[in-house]
Design a protein around this motif. Structure first.
Motif, PDB file in Angstrom:
ATOM      1  N   THR A 197      91.105  -5.718  -0.900  1.00  0.00           N
ATOM      2  CA  THR A 197      92.218  -4.702  -0.711  1.00  0.00           C
ATOM      3  C   THR A 197      91.680  -4.121   0.888  1.00  0.00           C
ATOM      4  OG1 THR A 197      90.779  -2.768  -1.581  1.00  0.00           O
ATOM      5  CG2 THR A 197      92.508  -3.932  -2.975  1.00  0.00           C
ATOM      6  N   VAL A 198      92.524  -3.410   1.292  1.00  0.00           N
ATOM      7  CA  VAL A 198      92.255  -2.482   2.454  1.00  0.00           C
ATOM      8  C   VAL A 198      91.051  -1.810   2.263  1.00  0.00           C
ATOM      9  CG1 VAL A 198      92.972  -1.083   4.525  1.00  0.00           C
ATOM     10  CG2 VAL A 198      94.611  -2.674   3.465  1.00  0.00           C
ATOM     11  N   ASN A 199      90.936  -1.074   1.322  1.00  0.00           N
ATOM     12  CA  ASN A 199      89.922  -0.202   1.137  1.00  0.00           C
ATOM     13  C   ASN A 199      88.585  -0.736   0.886  1.00  0.00           C
ATOM     14  OD1 ASN A 199      91.194   2.320   1.357  1.00  0.00           O
ATOM     15  ND2 ASN A 199      91.826   2.405  -0.829  1.00  0.00           N
ATOM     16  N   GLU A 200      88.673  -1.974   0.321  1.00  0.00           N
ATOM     17  CA  GLU A 200      87.429  -2.809   0.144  1.00  0.00           C
ATOM     18  C   GLU A 200      87.066  -3.426   1.357  1.00  0.00           C
ATOM     19  OE1 GLU A 200      84.172  -4.548  -2.027  1.00  0.00           O
ATOM     20  OE2 GLU A 200      85.589  -2.820  -2.585  1.00  0.00           O
ATOM     21  N   VAL A 201      87.971  -3.828   2.144  1.00  0.00           N
ATOM     22  CA  VAL A 201      87.417  -4.356   3.587  1.00  0.00           C
ATOM     23  C   VAL A 201      86.867  -3.265   4.440  1.00  0.00           C
ATOM     24  CG1 VAL A 201      88.313  -5.398   5.824  1.00  0.00           C
ATOM     25  CG2 VAL A 201      89.059  -6.417   3.502  1.00  0.00           C
ATOM     26  N   ARG A 202      87.454  -2.022   4.512  1.00  0.00           N
ATOM     27  CA  ARG A 202      86.912  -1.006   5.061  1.00  0.00           C
ATOM     28  C   ARG A 202      85.335  -0.590   4.719  1.00  0.00           C
ATOM     29  NH1 ARG A 202      86.627   4.153   3.608  1.00  0.00           N
ATOM     30  NH2 ARG A 202      88.418   3.892   1.949  1.00  0.00           N
ATOM     31  N   HIS A 203      85.263  -0.618   3.315  1.00  0.00           N
ATOM     32  CA  HIS A 203      83.932  -0.202   2.856  1.00  0.00           C
ATOM     33  C   HIS A 203      82.872  -1.232   3.292  1.00  0.00           C
ATOM     34  CE1 HIS A 203      81.132   0.949  -0.406  1.00  0.00           C
ATOM     35  NE2 HIS A 203      80.987  -0.192  -0.797  1.00  0.00           N
ATOM     36  N   LEU A 204      83.345  -2.714   3.193  1.00  0.00           N
ATOM     37  CA  LEU A 204      82.518  -3.520   3.634  1.00  0.00           C
ATOM     38  C   LEU A 204      82.155  -3.491   4.945  1.00  0.00           C
ATOM     39  CD1 LEU A 204      83.748  -6.650   1.734  1.00  0.00           C
ATOM     40  CD2 LEU A 204      81.829  -5.555   1.186  1.00  0.00           C
ATOM     41  N   LEU A 205      83.008  -3.078   5.927  1.00  0.00           N
ATOM     42  CA  LEU A 205      82.840  -2.984   7.177  1.00  0.00           C
ATOM     43  C   LEU A 205      81.840  -1.885   7.521  1.00  0.00           C
ATOM     44  CD1 LEU A 205      86.225  -3.843   8.918  1.00  0.00           C
ATOM     45  CD2 LEU A 205      84.325  -5.081   9.161  1.00  0.00           C
TER      46      LEU A 205
ATOM     47  N   TRP B 272      77.314  -6.894  -4.487  1.00  0.00           N
ATOM     48  CA  TRP B 272      77.827  -5.418  -5.090  1.00  0.00           C
ATOM     49  C   TRP B 272      79.449  -5.580  -4.986  1.00  0.00           C
ATOM     50  CZ3 TRP B 272      76.852  -1.995  -8.239  1.00  0.00           C
ATOM     51  CH2 TRP B 272      77.649  -0.724  -8.518  1.00  0.00           C
ATOM     52  N   SER B 273      79.989  -5.772  -3.549  1.00  0.00           N
ATOM     53  CA  SER B 273      81.288  -5.827  -3.692  1.00  0.00           C
ATOM     54  C   SER B 273      81.997  -6.922  -4.529  1.00  0.00           C
ATOM     55  CB  SER B 273      82.049  -6.417  -2.273  1.00  0.00           C
ATOM     56  OG  SER B 273      83.101  -6.730  -2.217  1.00  0.00           O
ATOM     57  N   TRP B 274      81.097  -8.260  -4.781  1.00  0.00           N
ATOM     58  CA  TRP B 274      81.855  -9.172  -5.675  1.00  0.00           C
ATOM     59  C   TRP B 274      81.550  -8.750  -7.054  1.00  0.00           C
ATOM     60  CZ3 TRP B 274      79.531 -11.697  -9.874  1.00  0.00           C
ATOM     61  CH2 TRP B 274      80.359 -12.861 -10.181  1.00  0.00           C
ATOM     62  N   TRP B 275      80.475  -8.057  -7.458  1.00  0.00           N
ATOM     63  CA  TRP B 275      80.334  -7.542  -8.920  1.00  0.00           C
ATOM     64  C   TRP B 275      81.559  -6.493  -9.209  1.00  0.00           C
ATOM     65  CZ3 TRP B 275      79.827  -2.641 -10.796  1.00  0.00           C
ATOM     66  CH2 TRP B 275      79.629  -2.628 -12.213  1.00  0.00           C
ATOM     67  N   ARG B 276      81.726  -5.659  -8.031  1.00  0.00           N
ATOM     68  CA  ARG B 276      82.877  -4.506  -8.524  1.00  0.00           C
ATOM     69  C   ARG B 276      84.171  -5.131  -8.593  1.00  0.00           C
ATOM     70  NH1 ARG B 276      81.988  -0.511  -4.323  1.00  0.00           N
ATOM     71  NH2 ARG B 276      82.951  -2.098  -2.882  1.00  0.00           N
TER      72      ARG B 276
END
Length: 79
Positions: free
Chosen positions: A27-35, A53-57
């Motif tokens: 999602t846009v929020n997940e990409v923002r969080h990763l960046l 962590w992103s994959w697990w979530r």
């Protein structure tokens, strides 16, 4: 506004190229969080940790969503 456009395009590209192996799509929020986690946060955690962590979530969210849909379907069948 430009930053949101960048995130939206990145997310759309991920939807086209990322395999759907039981994960929710990015999602846009997940990409923002990763960046933010990978580029800006100090002290910087390891890249592998952030991506894991992103994959697990996303995997956890997909399981929760599937469970929710199963429960709702069962409730509708009982009525």
């Amino acid at each position: 506004m430009l930053a949101h456009a960048f995130l939206a395009v990145t997310t759309a590209h991920a939807h086209d190229t990322e395999p759907a192996d039981g994960l929710l799509p990015l999602t846009v929020n997940e990409v923002r969080h990763l960046l933010v986690r990978l580029a800006l946060q100090r002290p910087k955690p390891s890249d592998a940790f952030v991506l894991a962590w992103s994959w697990w979530r996303r995997r956890h969210q997909a399981r929760a969503q599937a469970s929710h849909y199963r429960r709702q379907a069962t409730a509708l069948q009982l009525n």
